[in-house]
Structure formats: structure tokens, C-alpha cells
Write a protein that holds these residues in place. Structure first.
Motif, PDB file in Angstrom:
ATOM      1  N   SER A   1     -40.133  16.264  16.146  1.00 17.55           N
ATOM      2  CA  SER A   1     -41.039  17.080  15.678  1.00 17.55           C
ATOM      3  C   SER A   1     -40.373  18.164  14.590  1.00 17.55           C
ATOM      4  O   SER A   1     -39.593  18.900  15.017  1.00 17.55           O
ATOM      5  N   VAL A   2     -40.910  18.323  13.704  1.00 20.77           N
ATOM      6  CA  VAL A   2     -40.273  19.193  12.367  1.00 20.77           C
ATOM      7  C   VAL A   2     -41.341  20.257  12.112  1.00 20.77           C
ATOM      8  O   VAL A   2     -42.445  19.974  12.078  1.00 20.77           O
ATOM      9  N   CYS A   3     -40.979  21.556  11.979  1.00 16.01           N
ATOM     10  CA  CYS A   3     -42.096  22.605  11.595  1.00 16.01           C
ATOM     11  C   CYS A   3     -43.054  22.505  13.078  1.00 16.01           C
ATOM     12  O   CYS A   3     -44.232  22.222  12.640  1.00 16.01           O
ATOM     13  N   SER A   4     -42.443  22.502  14.174  1.00 11.29           N
ATOM     14  CA  SER A   4     -43.199  22.070  15.562  1.00 11.29           C
ATOM     15  C   SER A   4     -44.443  23.103  15.779  1.00 11.29           C
ATOM     16  O   SER A   4     -45.306  22.709  16.451  1.00 11.29           O
ATOM     17  N   GLY A   5     -44.335  24.397  15.354  1.00 18.81           N
ATOM     18  CA  GLY A   5     -45.256  25.311  15.631  1.00 18.81           C
ATOM     19  C   GLY A   5     -45.616  25.353  17.172  1.00 18.81           C
ATOM     20  O   GLY A   5     -44.573  25.439  17.947  1.00 18.81           O
ATOM     21  N   ILE A   6     -46.790  25.251  17.554  1.00 15.20           N
ATOM     22  CA  ILE A   6     -47.049  25.500  19.179  1.00 15.20           C
ATOM     23  C   ILE A   6     -47.050  23.892  19.708  1.00 15.20           C
ATOM     24  O   ILE A   6     -47.837  23.681  20.928  1.00 15.20           O
TER      25      ILE A   6
ATOM     26  N   PRO B   1     -30.461  17.053   9.072  1.00 16.30           N
ATOM     27  CA  PRO B   1     -29.948  15.805   8.473  1.00 16.30           C
ATOM     28  C   PRO B   1     -28.343  15.526   9.065  1.00 16.30           C
ATOM     29  O   PRO B   1     -27.935  14.548   9.477  1.00 16.30           O
ATOM     30  N   LYS B   2     -27.595  16.769   9.131  1.00 18.82           N
ATOM     31  CA  LYS B   2     -26.244  16.600   9.751  1.00 18.82           C
ATOM     32  C   LYS B   2     -26.185  16.309  10.892  1.00 18.82           C
ATOM     33  O   LYS B   2     -25.396  15.572  11.484  1.00 18.82           O
ATOM     34  N   MET B   3     -27.142  16.744  11.888  1.00 20.20           N
ATOM     35  CA  MET B   3     -26.982  16.549  13.395  1.00 20.20           C
ATOM     36  C   MET B   3     -27.338  15.053  13.548  1.00 20.20           C
ATOM     37  O   MET B   3     -27.033  14.440  14.524  1.00 20.20           O
ATOM     38  N   ILE B   4     -28.362  14.459  12.706  1.00 19.31           N
ATOM     39  CA  ILE B   4     -28.635  13.082  12.780  1.00 19.31           C
ATOM     40  C   ILE B   4     -27.398  12.212  12.190  1.00 19.31           C
ATOM     41  O   ILE B   4     -27.287  11.211  13.075  1.00 19.31           O
ATOM     42  N   ASP B   5     -27.036  12.716  11.302  1.00 24.92           N
ATOM     43  CA  ASP B   5     -26.045  11.794  10.549  1.00 24.92           C
ATOM     44  C   ASP B   5     -24.966  11.744  11.683  1.00 24.92           C
ATOM     45  O   ASP B   5     -24.208  10.601  11.679  1.00 24.92           O
ATOM     46  N   THR B   6     -24.497  12.764  12.177  1.00 19.61           N
ATOM     47  CA  THR B   6     -23.163  12.780  13.064  1.00 19.61           C
ATOM     48  C   THR B   6     -23.556  12.360  14.718  1.00 19.61           C
ATOM     49  O   THR B   6     -22.815  12.244  15.558  1.00 19.61           O
TER      50      THR B   6
ATOM     51  N   THR C   1     -39.795  21.231   2.037  1.00 20.03           N
ATOM     52  CA  THR C   1     -40.423  19.699   1.756  1.00 20.03           C
ATOM     53  C   THR C   1     -39.311  18.713   1.284  1.00 20.03           C
ATOM     54  O   THR C   1     -39.396  17.615   1.959  1.00 20.03           O
ATOM     55  N   LEU C   2     -38.429  19.178   0.464  1.00 19.90           N
ATOM     56  CA  LEU C   2     -37.136  18.158   0.243  1.00 19.90           C
ATOM     57  C   LEU C   2     -36.229  17.809   1.437  1.00 19.90           C
ATOM     58  O   LEU C   2     -35.875  16.840   1.613  1.00 19.90           O
ATOM     59  N   LYS C   3     -36.114  18.899   2.242  1.00 23.15           N
ATOM     60  CA  LYS C   3     -35.652  18.846   3.313  1.00 23.15           C
ATOM     61  C   LYS C   3     -36.203  17.897   4.576  1.00 23.15           C
ATOM     62  O   LYS C   3     -35.345  17.067   5.102  1.00 23.15           O
ATOM     63  N   PHE C   4     -37.224  18.077   4.531  1.00 21.42           N
ATOM     64  CA  PHE C   4     -38.091  16.953   5.399  1.00 21.42           C
ATOM     65  C   PHE C   4     -37.920  15.561   4.872  1.00 21.42           C
ATOM     66  O   PHE C   4     -37.609  14.676   5.659  1.00 21.42           O
ATOM     67  N   VAL C   5     -37.803  15.249   3.482  1.00 16.63           N
ATOM     68  CA  VAL C   5     -37.365  14.040   3.070  1.00 16.63           C
ATOM     69  C   VAL C   5     -35.892  13.606   3.324  1.00 16.63           C
ATOM     70  O   VAL C   5     -35.701  12.539   3.690  1.00 16.63           O
ATOM     71  N   ASP C   6     -35.100  14.572   3.327  1.00 19.01           N
ATOM     72  CA  ASP C   6     -33.815  14.298   4.018  1.00 19.01           C
ATOM     73  C   ASP C   6     -33.613  13.921   5.081  1.00 19.01           C
ATOM     74  O   ASP C   6     -32.843  13.106   5.506  1.00 19.01           O
ATOM     75  N   ILE C   7     -34.456  14.778   5.915  1.00 13.89           N
ATOM     76  CA  ILE C   7     -34.515  14.280   7.404  1.00 13.89           C
ATOM     77  C   ILE C   7     -34.933  12.855   7.821  1.00 13.89           C
ATOM     78  O   ILE C   7     -34.139  12.251   8.579  1.00 13.89           O
ATOM     79  N   ILE C   8     -35.951  12.444   6.927  1.00  9.78           N
ATOM     80  CA  ILE C   8     -36.425  11.090   7.020  1.00  9.78           C
ATOM     81  C   ILE C   8     -35.256  10.029   6.700  1.00  9.78           C
ATOM     82  O   ILE C   8     -35.072   9.123   7.444  1.00  9.78           O
ATOM     83  N   ASN C   9     -34.665  10.308   5.576  1.00  9.50           N
ATOM     84  CA  ASN C   9     -33.606   9.573   5.099  1.00  9.50           C
ATOM     85  C   ASN C   9     -32.492   9.185   6.149  1.00  9.50           C
ATOM     86  O   ASN C   9     -31.868   8.358   6.468  1.00  9.50           O
ATOM     87  N   SER C  10     -32.103  10.443   6.557  1.00 10.51           N
ATOM     88  CA  SER C  10     -30.857  10.477   7.512  1.00 10.51           C
ATOM     89  C   SER C  10     -31.352   9.610   8.824  1.00 10.51           C
ATOM     90  O   SER C  10     -30.637   9.000   9.214  1.00 10.51           O
TER      91      SER C  10
END
Length: 450
Positions: free
Chosen positions: A8-13, A58-63, A98-107
Motif C-alpha cells: 500500500s502506497v500513500c496508505s492514509g488510514i 523502488p530501491k527497497m524492492i530492487d534490492t 505520481t512518477l514515483k508511483f509508476v517507478d514503484i510499479i516498474n520495480s
């Protein structure tokens, strides 16, 4: 396809967890930086780690530091992109999210590929206004997500649509929470995406087979738990994050959907009632140190739980591409646009669309099976004393209405005038001095009782 795990990204509550955990989906991690929502996550989900800043994901997923889940959900801000001068939009922190959200999906997809797994499913929620954003923020986002080199630019994107891109297939649909068992008019954009073998339109759209039923009439005055209540509409306007702080400055303050009359006194909607309006459990945000303003803001920024649960159920039941849009050229040719050899876009408007002989697709804001609830299911007699409106406060609302020549719910105006008449002689004299200085053409008439 089998979907079991979620990030979950931008998880809020975590309305997503409230909606999807009962369906058997397991949340592996959250990503939230705001203080009060983070306290909620720690309190409600102590075994799920909150990773904080999404820029680090992204880095946490990549590694391999964190799990690469089957589904990634989120609702990032994307108001800041400018298609004509995109560098300005990309330099904005919110645009970068928003760009980072796409980066997360790609990673996540890259990591899953090394593990022999299919691409992740993407779930994204946002306000419907993003579809008409002047900077084409939505076009930028879906083009990146679909793997389209040249950003697709439309003046206004449809309320429902499909993109089959070079990298991912995407579908979106605006849905209104008041048709899903909430007493709140809340239209939101819901987007699903996945790999080329996933057809998200089969989750978000429905085979249309029956007439739509609009909201049935309900009582505006009723008793509950020994208390008398009156409301001004069967359902409220959309809850926003500023719901707890801007009571008298927007349309909802004058159409009556912000207020409840309880035992002949008028008050605002309580945080508990706001939780019910979103489909959250009672007192979900009621931490021991929680301020009402923090609760209002967190609830207003959250998701409509029944809508998200409905999408989750349909996602869990996904069984392939039954609509087969690519082979229905005869019916959708006027709605289809080729995307420079990299895919196609289909505009479904906000309509019921014929896609075959005697076969229609529901792409409206209304699901095939509606569920309705009204304010009787929301109100609670246990409201904090400080959310009641004093006679002076009622007078102030009427004063602003007169000064700005605003329209107001007739019954609400009657009640505000009646309660205003309870002001002390000292207050009346003080207000009269203001009136004599010309702020009113004539003073309000205090003659009605409730």
C-alpha cells in the motif's frame, strides 16, 4: 490469476485493509508519512511495517529488502503536471510522487519477473477532477503506466475508458459511493492495470442487464435511541479533508448536508458519523490522543470502503477476458483510437455501451446492483458538545448568507433563524451595531420556532 498479497502506497488510514483483509488479501507493507495516519496504522496494524517515504520504495524492492506483492494500491496527487511544459510539473514534489508511483510499479514487476511471477496488479484511486486537469496529468500518468512513448493528450478524459498499451492494460471508471450503501455522494475515479494478459475492464465494467434504481425517498425526521433527529437530505455531499475546519464557507454548509438537528439543537456531523459515511468501523480513528480536526482530515482523505471492497471482490473473481473488446470492432469503432502503433484507447464516456448484439456494458457511476442507506444509519446521539452550533454561530451563518447573497436550504434557514433568536440581549445589541454600519440591508427576522 491468483492475488494474495498487497503493498500500500500513500496508505492514509488504510481503508484498503478494511475493505480487502476480509477477502483474504494480506498486506505486506504500508507507506505513509503523515503523523496521525501513521499513528492509526501502528495502532490498527502493528504487525505490518510502515515504510514511510514512498520515494525509497523502488530501491527497497530492487534490492529485495521488501516483498514484491501481487497488488500495489495507492492514491497519489497528480495535479501538477503540465503537458505543454512538463518539466515544471515534474519539478513539483507532488508531481514527482505520481512518477514515483509508476517507478514503484516498474520495480515491483522487475523483481517479480526475476522470481518467475506475473506482473503486479495496480489499483489507483483519485478525484474525478483529474480527468479534466488542464495539465493533462491523467494522460501523463496512464501513458507512463501503459508504456506509451508519446503522452496521449485529451482535453477531457472520459469517466470510463480502456487503454491496451505496449506494457500494460488499463481500465478506469468513476463510481459513486452513494450507490454502494453509503449515505454520501462521493464520486471517485478507480483505475486498475496489469500485464498484457490481464484485462481490467472485466473487473471494473459490468454486463448491463437491468434498469437502474435511483435513491428511494426516505424520512428526514425520525427518532433513534430515544432522541429526535432531523436532517436536510438523505445523504451528504462528499466529505473532504477540510470537513472539520471549513464549516461555513462551502456549498455543503448551505444545502444542509453538513448539519444534523438533534433534540431541537443543530450541530455538525461528528467524527464517528463521518467514519460511518465512509464505511469505516465505529471509532476507527478514535485514538486516546486524537484531535477531532485530525480525525476529520484523515477520514476525508480516505477511501469509500464499500466501493473498494466491491472492486476487490470482482478482482478476486476475475476469470479472464469475457468482454473481448479487441474483436468487437463493429460496435466500438467510433469509440476507439489507435495509439501510434503502441496500443489502443477506447472511450466509454459514462454510458451504457452496446458492445454486441443484445449485449451492453455498464460503464456508468452506478453499479448493476445498488445498495442504499440514508442518514438514519449514520446519526449517533453521542455527539461531542463542542460540535453543536451556538445561537451566535447560527446568526453568523445567516449573516454570511445575506452578505454574499447565497442560496440556502429553506428548512435549514428556518432552524438557523429560530436558534439565532435565542441570542442574549447583549449579543443582539452588538449585532445591531454591526447592522447599522451597513453590513445588512435589513436585520434577519427571528420569528420561527422548531
Amino acid at each position: 490469476m491468483t492475488f494474495k498479497t498487497v503493498g500500500s502506497v500513500c496508505s492514509g488510514i488504510e481503508a484498503a485493509s478494511v475493505a480487502w483483509e476480509p477477502l483474504g488479501l494480506k498486506f505486506k507493507w504500508f507507506s505513509e508519512i503523515a503523523d496521525f495516519p501513521s499513528q492509526i496504522l501502528a495502532n490498527k496494524y502493528p504487525t505490518v511495517k510502515n515504510l514511510g517515504d514512498m520515494n525509497n520504495l523502488p530501491k527497497m524492492i530492487d534490492t529485495g529488502k521488501i516483498f514484491a506483492p501481487d497488488i500495489i494500491c495507492g492514491g497519489t496527487p497528480c495535479q501538477t503536471f503540465s503537458f505543454a511544459g512538463c518539466k515544471k510539473g515534474l519539478n513539483d514534489d507532488r508531481g514527482n510522487l505520481t512518477l514515483k508511483f509508476v517507478d514503484i510499479i516498474n520495480s515491483n514487476d522487475n523483481r517479480r519477473a526475476t522470481e518467475g511471477k506475473s506482473p503486479s496488479i495496480v489499483f489507483w484511486e483519485n478525484v474525478e477532477g483529474v480527468l479534466s486537469d488542464k495539465t493533462n496529468a491523467f494522460g501523463y500518468f496512464v501513458s507512463l503506466l501503459a508504456g506509451i512513448d508519446n503522452v496521449v493528450n485529451l482535453k477531457r478524459w472520459p469517466y470510463a475508458g480502456v487503454i491496451h498499451g505496449a506494457k500494460r492494460n488499463i481500465a478506469w471508471r468513476v463510481l459513486n459511493a452513494r450507490y454502494f450503501g453509503l449515505a454520501q455522494q462521493r464520486k471517485r475515479l478507480y483505475l486498475l492495470a496489469g500485464g498484457k494478459d490481464f484485462f481490467p475492464e472485466n473487473v471494473l465494467f459490468e454486463h448491463h442487464s437491468k434498469k437502474f434504481i435511483d435513491y428511494p425517498d426516505s424520512q428526514l425526521t425520525f427518532e433513534k435511541d430515544g432522541h429526535k433527529f432531523e436532517v436536510f437530505r438523505e445523504y451528504t455531499d462528499c466529505l473532504y479533508s477540510s470537513y472539520g475546519t471549513k464549516w461555513n464557507g462551502n456549498a455543503a454548509a448551505y444545502n444542509g448536508s453538513l448539519f444534523i438537528v438533534q433534540d431541537n439543537r443543530i450541530r455538525r456531523i461528528s467524527p464517528l458519523e463521518c467514519e460511518r459515511l465512509m464505511g469505516l468501523p465505529d471509532n476507527y480513528t478514535n485514538l486516546p490522543t486524537a484531535k477531532k480536526t485530525s480525525r476529520y482530515q484523515a477520514i476525508g482523505n480516505s477511501w469509500a470502503v464499500p466501493v473498494v471492497r466491491w472492486i476487490g471482490k470482482r478482482l478476486k473473481n476475475y476469470a479472464g477476458d469475457s468482454f473481448n473488446l479487441t474483436n468487437r470492432q463493429e460496435f466500438i469503432s467510433s469509440r476507439k483510437m489507435e495509439i501510434s502503433g503502441q496500443g489502443l484507447f477506447i472511450d466509454f464516456g459514462k454510458d451504457v455501451v452496446e458492445i454486441g448484439a443484445n449485449y451492453e456494458l455498464n460503464c456508468t457511476e452506478t453499479p448493476e446492483l445498488c445498495e442504499f442507506k440514508d442518514m438514519r444509519s449514520v446519526v449517533s446521539p453521542y455527539a461531542p458538545e463542542d460540535i453543536y452550533i451556538s445561537p451566535v454561530g447560527c446568526y453568523g451563518i445567516i449573516r454570511r448568507k445575506e452578505e454574499r447573497n447565497l442560496k440556502i436550504n429553506a428548512r435549514l434557514e428556518e432552524i438557523l433563524l429560530s436558534i439565532s433568536s435565542q441570542m442574549s440581549a447583549e449579543e443582539i445589541e452588538k449585532r445591531s451595531r454591526v447592522q447599522r454600519r451597513g453590513r445588512f440591508s435589513e436585520p434577519p427576522k427571528f420569528s420561527l420556532v422548531i
